[in-house]
Design an enzyme around this catalytic site. Sequence first.
Site, PDB file in Angstrom:
ATOM      1  N   HIS A  64       0.845  -1.010  -0.075  1.00 32.13           N
ATOM      2  CA  HIS A  64      -0.085   0.104   0.057  1.00 32.13           C
ATOM      3  C   HIS A  64       0.880   1.198  -0.115  1.00 32.13           C
ATOM      4  O   HIS A  64       1.461   1.533   1.042  1.00 32.13           O
ATOM      5  CB  HIS A  64      -0.813   0.134   1.151  1.00 32.13           C
ATOM      6  N   ASP A 154      -8.851  -5.225  -1.904  1.00 36.77           N
ATOM      7  CA  ASP A 154      -8.000  -5.552  -0.690  1.00 36.77           C
ATOM      8  C   ASP A 154      -7.917  -4.356   0.179  1.00 36.77           C
ATOM      9  O   ASP A 154      -8.202  -2.947  -0.181  1.00 36.77           O
ATOM     10  CB  ASP A 154      -6.458  -5.708  -1.009  1.00 36.77           C
ATOM     11  N   ASN A 280      -4.442  -6.818   9.852  1.00 35.74           N
ATOM     12  CA  ASN A 280      -5.628  -7.523   9.396  1.00 35.74           C
ATOM     13  C   ASN A 280      -5.116  -8.492   8.349  1.00 35.74           C
ATOM     14  O   ASN A 280      -4.529  -7.760   7.203  1.00 35.74           O
ATOM     15  CB  ASN A 280      -6.868  -6.327   8.844  1.00 35.74           C
ATOM     16  N   ASP A 307       2.531  -6.959   2.781  1.00 34.74           N
ATOM     17  CA  ASP A 307       1.190  -6.152   3.249  1.00 34.74           C
ATOM     18  C   ASP A 307       1.677  -5.026   3.944  1.00 34.74           C
ATOM     19  O   ASP A 307       1.173  -4.578   4.780  1.00 34.74           O
ATOM     20  CB  ASP A 307       0.359  -6.991   3.867  1.00 34.74           C
TER      21      ASP A 307
END
Length: 437
Positions: A64, A154, A280, A307
Amino acid sequence: MTTLIRNGRIIDPANKRDEIADILISDGKIVSAGSEVREQRSEIEEIDASNLIVSPGLIDIHVHFREPGFGWKETIESGARAAAAGGFTTVVCMPNTSPVADSPSTIAWIKDRAAEVAGIHVLPTGAISKNLAGEELAPIGSLAQAGVVAITDDGRCIQNNELMRRAVEYARMFDLPVLDHCQDYNLVGNGVVHEGYWSTLLGLPGWPGAAEEAMVARNILLAELCDHRIHCQHISAAGSVRLLREARARGVKISGEVCPHHIALTDAAIENFDTNFKMNPPLRAQRDIDALLDGIADGTLEILASDHAPHAKFEKEVEFDAAPFGIIGLETELGLFLDLLVHRHKTIGLPRLIEMLTVNPARLLGLEGGTLSFGTPADITLIDPDLEWTVNAETFESTSRNTPFDGWKLKGRAVRTIVGGKTVWASADSLRTKHAS
């Protein structure tokens, strides 16, 4: 520019190579590799890779970078620097930006911005549903034409199974893999940590592994029904591994990835309510870690990813329930995987680790990278598998500092990252560079 990488241990799983040899780079491409390169004597930059691994450029298919919209957490520029410092030459960005990456115009902005400021390959994904709302499909064909490498919601998960089926069918038409964040909202409820001993002791709402497993099972059924690739992101639960193992044995086009925090930490880490341990899916029990390690060892889980989820310090400095999920991971990912999988648990060897970070993600997404074949772009990572170092978040290239691994001592890390024949990051203490004539 011509560069010669000498005396390194070349591990190129795509070509089944594992040998001490040299690599010659010219005009941004690999033009030769092997012992015959030693006879070359021209004006070139020479890199001594003795005692180092020479790997295809590492690929992380789950990051991200927060732009557009959340630049105080991370930007494409800072995220790309963090990736390069972690040894990654290619990263795949998730679409939960603002605006959401659900239109060709947003995809074009991301690609243009990456071309302007990123020294590595930054590849966008497109949203499955408009605004990640899970109610109406995004224009998948237009997103494919705009250049996305996959579709995913996502950060959220499509709860409507019929909508998810249609998404997979559309994705098949354009040969786009579907990446899924597996989370059944009804089973999760208001859970913030793994449902078990520690959630009960601390009085925090529990999040059962079944909430992930239910969606993994759904995806297996849809992958089989639609005969198309679905990839389950950040697998954390033992039951998910079992389901994936059985489905893959039957030839279902289903796959899964593992993040370092889910094998490095158990839910006991939350005992002090430190929000840097809130993620998460959540940290789970030791039995889940054991299942993940077994899944990595036997090939059920074939991709490793970070992630990487940056959040500003003020966002994490709130009550545990109110804090956002997620941690940064690009600059610790390789070190953690080397330390845990290769050195500590001896789950896999170096060639398999490199495979899970190069050719496997490239194959899933249909990317050009992941190999050291002649004529391919010279995206290369040099790794010192035995280098001992201490994580210091204050020195990170990332804008954010939300890591649970600050102060950890690790063994193994990247020491040089090369993209298109150009060094975009290097550790001065670990590589010797000179010019030969």
